[in-house]
Design an enzyme around this catalytic site. Structure first.
Site, PDB file in Angstrom:
ATOM      1  N   GLY A 185       0.872  -1.033  -0.017  1.00  0.00           N
ATOM      2  CA  GLY A 185      -0.015  -0.089   0.054  1.00  0.00           C
ATOM      3  C   GLY A 185       0.956   1.287  -0.075  1.00  0.00           C
ATOM      4  O   GLY A 185       0.563   2.362  -0.319  1.00  0.00           O
ATOM      5  N   GLU A 207       1.590   1.674  -3.392  1.00  0.00           N
ATOM      6  CA  GLU A 207       0.187   2.187  -3.977  1.00  0.00           C
ATOM      7  C   GLU A 207      -0.265   3.643  -4.020  1.00  0.00           C
ATOM      8  O   GLU A 207      -0.518   4.330  -4.828  1.00  0.00           O
ATOM      9  CB  GLU A 207      -0.686   1.397  -3.807  1.00  0.00           C
ATOM     10  CG  GLU A 207      -0.765  -0.352  -4.042  1.00  0.00           C
ATOM     11  CD  GLU A 207      -1.403  -1.142  -3.524  1.00  0.00           C
ATOM     12  OE1 GLU A 207      -1.672  -1.299  -2.270  1.00  0.00           O
ATOM     13  OE2 GLU A 207      -2.317  -1.960  -4.340  1.00  0.00           O
ATOM     14  N   GLU A 226       2.802  -8.530  -1.835  1.00  0.00           N
ATOM     15  CA  GLU A 226       1.504  -8.939  -1.229  1.00  0.00           C
ATOM     16  C   GLU A 226       1.453 -10.649  -1.712  1.00  0.00           C
ATOM     17  O   GLU A 226       1.078 -11.232  -0.788  1.00  0.00           O
ATOM     18  CB  GLU A 226       0.395  -8.167  -1.872  1.00  0.00           C
ATOM     19  CG  GLU A 226       0.088  -7.099  -1.161  1.00  0.00           C
ATOM     20  CD  GLU A 226       0.704  -5.854  -1.885  1.00  0.00           C
ATOM     21  OE1 GLU A 226       1.551  -5.965  -2.715  1.00  0.00           O
ATOM     22  OE2 GLU A 226       0.278  -4.688  -1.779  1.00  0.00           O
TER      23      GLU A 226
HETATM   24  N1  CO8 Z   1       2.336  -3.885   8.715  1.00  0.00           N
HETATM   25  C1  CO8 Z   1       2.324  -3.815   9.966  1.00  0.00           C
HETATM   26  N2  CO8 Z   1       3.387  -3.845  10.711  1.00  0.00           N
HETATM   27  C2  CO8 Z   1       4.840  -3.559   9.804  1.00  0.00           C
HETATM   28  C3  CO8 Z   1       4.604  -3.515   8.492  1.00  0.00           C
HETATM   29  C4  CO8 Z   1       3.416  -3.623   7.937  1.00  0.00           C
HETATM   30  N3  CO8 Z   1       3.276  -3.479   6.558  1.00  0.00           N
HETATM   31  N4  CO8 Z   1       6.052  -3.712   7.924  1.00  0.00           N
HETATM   32  C5  CO8 Z   1       6.786  -3.495   9.051  1.00  0.00           C
HETATM   33  N5  CO8 Z   1       6.044  -3.526  10.315  1.00  0.00           N
HETATM   34  C6  CO8 Z   1       6.468  -3.544  11.480  1.00  0.00           C
HETATM   35  C7  CO8 Z   1       7.382  -4.863  11.905  1.00  0.00           C
HETATM   36  O1  CO8 Z   1       6.323  -5.836  12.238  1.00  0.00           O
HETATM   37  C8  CO8 Z   1       8.189  -4.422  12.901  1.00  0.00           C
HETATM   38  O2  CO8 Z   1       7.269  -4.048  14.292  1.00  0.00           O
HETATM   39  P1  CO8 Z   1       7.983  -4.849  15.487  1.00  0.00           P
HETATM   40  O3  CO8 Z   1       9.101  -4.229  15.875  1.00  0.00           O
HETATM   41  O4  CO8 Z   1       6.806  -4.507  16.577  1.00  0.00           O
HETATM   42  O5  CO8 Z   1       8.122  -6.420  15.258  1.00  0.00           O
HETATM   43  C9  CO8 Z   1       8.624  -3.009  12.506  1.00  0.00           C
HETATM   44  O6  CO8 Z   1       7.662  -2.543  11.741  1.00  0.00           O
HETATM   45  C10 CO8 Z   1       9.979  -2.830  11.925  1.00  0.00           C
HETATM   46  O7  CO8 Z   1       9.746  -3.792  10.854  1.00  0.00           O
HETATM   47  P2  CO8 Z   1      10.999  -4.859  10.541  1.00  0.00           P
HETATM   48  O8  CO8 Z   1      11.610  -5.386  11.624  1.00  0.00           O
HETATM   49  O9  CO8 Z   1      10.303  -5.956   9.728  1.00  0.00           O
HETATM   50  O10 CO8 Z   1      12.081  -3.840   9.822  1.00  0.00           O
HETATM   51  P3  CO8 Z   1      13.237  -4.370   8.604  1.00  0.00           P
HETATM   52  O11 CO8 Z   1      14.021  -3.515   8.572  1.00  0.00           O
HETATM   53  O12 CO8 Z   1      13.781  -5.872   9.244  1.00  0.00           O
HETATM   54  O13 CO8 Z   1      12.336  -4.948   7.233  1.00  0.00           O
HETATM   55  C11 CO8 Z   1      10.703  -4.657   5.829  1.00  0.00           C
HETATM   56  C12 CO8 Z   1      11.711  -3.952   6.675  1.00  0.00           C
HETATM   57  C13 CO8 Z   1      11.408  -5.451   4.637  1.00  0.00           C
HETATM   58  C14 CO8 Z   1       9.975  -3.364   5.175  1.00  0.00           C
HETATM   59  C15 CO8 Z   1       9.814  -5.501   6.464  1.00  0.00           C
HETATM   60  O14 CO8 Z   1       9.072  -4.791   7.518  1.00  0.00           O
HETATM   61  C16 CO8 Z   1       8.669  -6.083   5.773  1.00  0.00           C
HETATM   62  O15 CO8 Z   1       8.767  -6.893   4.778  1.00  0.00           O
HETATM   63  N6  CO8 Z   1       7.305  -5.550   5.740  1.00  0.00           N
HETATM   64  C17 CO8 Z   1       5.994  -5.829   5.313  1.00  0.00           C
HETATM   65  C18 CO8 Z   1       6.105  -5.127   3.876  1.00  0.00           C
HETATM   66  C19 CO8 Z   1       4.953  -5.727   3.011  1.00  0.00           C
HETATM   67  O16 CO8 Z   1       4.543  -6.958   2.827  1.00  0.00           O
HETATM   68  N7  CO8 Z   1       4.137  -4.605   2.621  1.00  0.00           N
HETATM   69  C20 CO8 Z   1       2.782  -5.188   2.066  1.00  0.00           C
HETATM   70  C21 CO8 Z   1       1.487  -5.222   3.065  1.00  0.00           C
HETATM   71  S1  CO8 Z   1      -0.027  -5.735   2.419  1.00  0.00           S
HETATM   72  C22 CO8 Z   1      -0.439  -4.521   1.573  1.00  0.00           C
HETATM   73  O17 CO8 Z   1       0.144  -3.558   1.680  1.00  0.00           O
HETATM   74  C23 CO8 Z   1      -1.580  -4.765   0.916  1.00  0.00           C
HETATM   75  C24 CO8 Z   1      -2.387  -3.007   0.430  1.00  0.00           C
HETATM   76  C25 CO8 Z   1      -3.715  -3.640  -0.101  1.00  0.00           C
HETATM   77  C26 CO8 Z   1      -4.573  -4.063   0.967  1.00  0.00           C
HETATM   78  C27 CO8 Z   1      -6.058  -4.110   0.666  1.00  0.00           C
HETATM   79  C28 CO8 Z   1      -6.981  -4.877   1.589  1.00  0.00           C
HETATM   80  C29 CO8 Z   1      -7.526  -4.132   2.691  1.00  0.00           C
END
Ligand code: CO8
Length: 255
Positions: free
Chosen positions: A107, A110, A130
């Protein structure tokens, strides 16, 4: 509040600020974003900059923790709501620049794609991952990414969940510039490239280009002729053409 709306000179700046979750788009953040867009729409800002707080992330996407355990109807409603909020960028009177200051995933990318322009820092990473969650994009990514980079590249990014770095993003047309230094200042500097022109002509030109993807060529040309005629009727057009004849700088009044 996780969305801050500030002003720098004639530019509105929206900053997503939920750094503990890499500025992820929770439902609350989406609601705040919608309110911020409404405020910008009613303001005299000449362009909008959208960015993320901190040095790590623009926005890591929808809040994955919120997505789990939802009913199908809730998911459908949220996708439609997120699409509508991001789609608001297309209807703003002013153009927008995404200042991608770090990760822009799901997102988050997006949101950047819904902005008129995108600039990114050299360390930015972008993708629609995703598929790795067993999902597909839901806030416009399957529609706006191919319009920006073409179907072949969009299919690869979406089906392989492939991350693109800034250099590649520039090469494939996903972003307009790679910028050094403060991303907000860089975005403002980019916005100064168009913000001195009249808002009506800017809006009409943007609408005409956006419609190019929606309609066959002959209809697109008709739309262009119609919007060109609208632009021709503005005071700014009279001023712009007079200024050219009189060899002076035009003073556009946005009317
Ligand atoms: N949502 C919630 N929390 C998140 C997200 C997220 N998208 N991304 C990161 N965080 C949180 C982590 O859980 C972590 O929290 P905690 O310390 O409490 O565990 C904190 O942020 C830091 O993240 P990382 O420790 O993972 O940090 P890194 O530097 O190791 O990694 C990344 C960074 C590579 C960005 C990694 O966090 C990651 O892969 N994040 C997810 C990215 C992702 O998959 N995004 C797509 C999400 S789905 C989406 O956007 C669909 C949109 C449309 C939906 C329509 C229907 C409603």
């Amino acid at each position: 509040m996780s969305v801050h709306l500030t002003r720098q000179d004639e530019f509105a700046v929206i900053t997503l600020d939920r750094q503990e979750a890499l500025n992820a788009l929770s439902s609350a953040v989406l609601c705040e974003l919608a309110q911020a867009f409404d405020q910008v729409a009613g303001s005299d800002a000449r362009a909008l900059i959208v960015t993320g707080a901190g040095a790590k992330a623009f926005c890591a996407g929808a809040d994955i923790k919120e997505l789990t355990g939802r009913s199908l109807s809730e998911q459908r409603r949220d996708a439609a709501f997120g699409q509508a909020v991001l789609g608001r960028l297309d209807t703003l009177p002013m153009s927008s620049v995404a200042a991608i200051n770090g990760y822009a995933f799901g997102g988050g990318l997006e949101l950047a794609l819904a902005c008129t322009f995108r600039i990114a820092v050299p360390a930015a990473k972008m993708g629609l991952p995703e598929i790795k969650l067993g999902l597909i994009p839901g806030y416009g990514g399957t529609q706006r990414l191919p319009r920006a980079v073409g179907e072949a590249r969009a299919l690869e990014m979406i089906l392989c969940g492939r991350t693109v770095e800034a250099e590649e993003a520039l090469r494939i047309g996903l972003i307009h510039r790679i910028v050094d230094g403060d991303p907000i200042q860089a975005a403002i500097s980019f916005a100064r490239g168009f913000s001195g022109f009249g808002l009506p002509a800017l809006r009409l030109a943007r609408d005409a280009v956006k419609r190019a993807h929606d309609v066959p060529l002959h209809e697109g040309l008709k739309i262009e002729a119609d919007l060109n005629t609208l632009a021709f009727q503005t005071q700014d057009a009279v001023e712009g053409m007079s200024a050219f004849m009189e060899k002076r700088k035009p003073k556009f009044q946005d009317r």
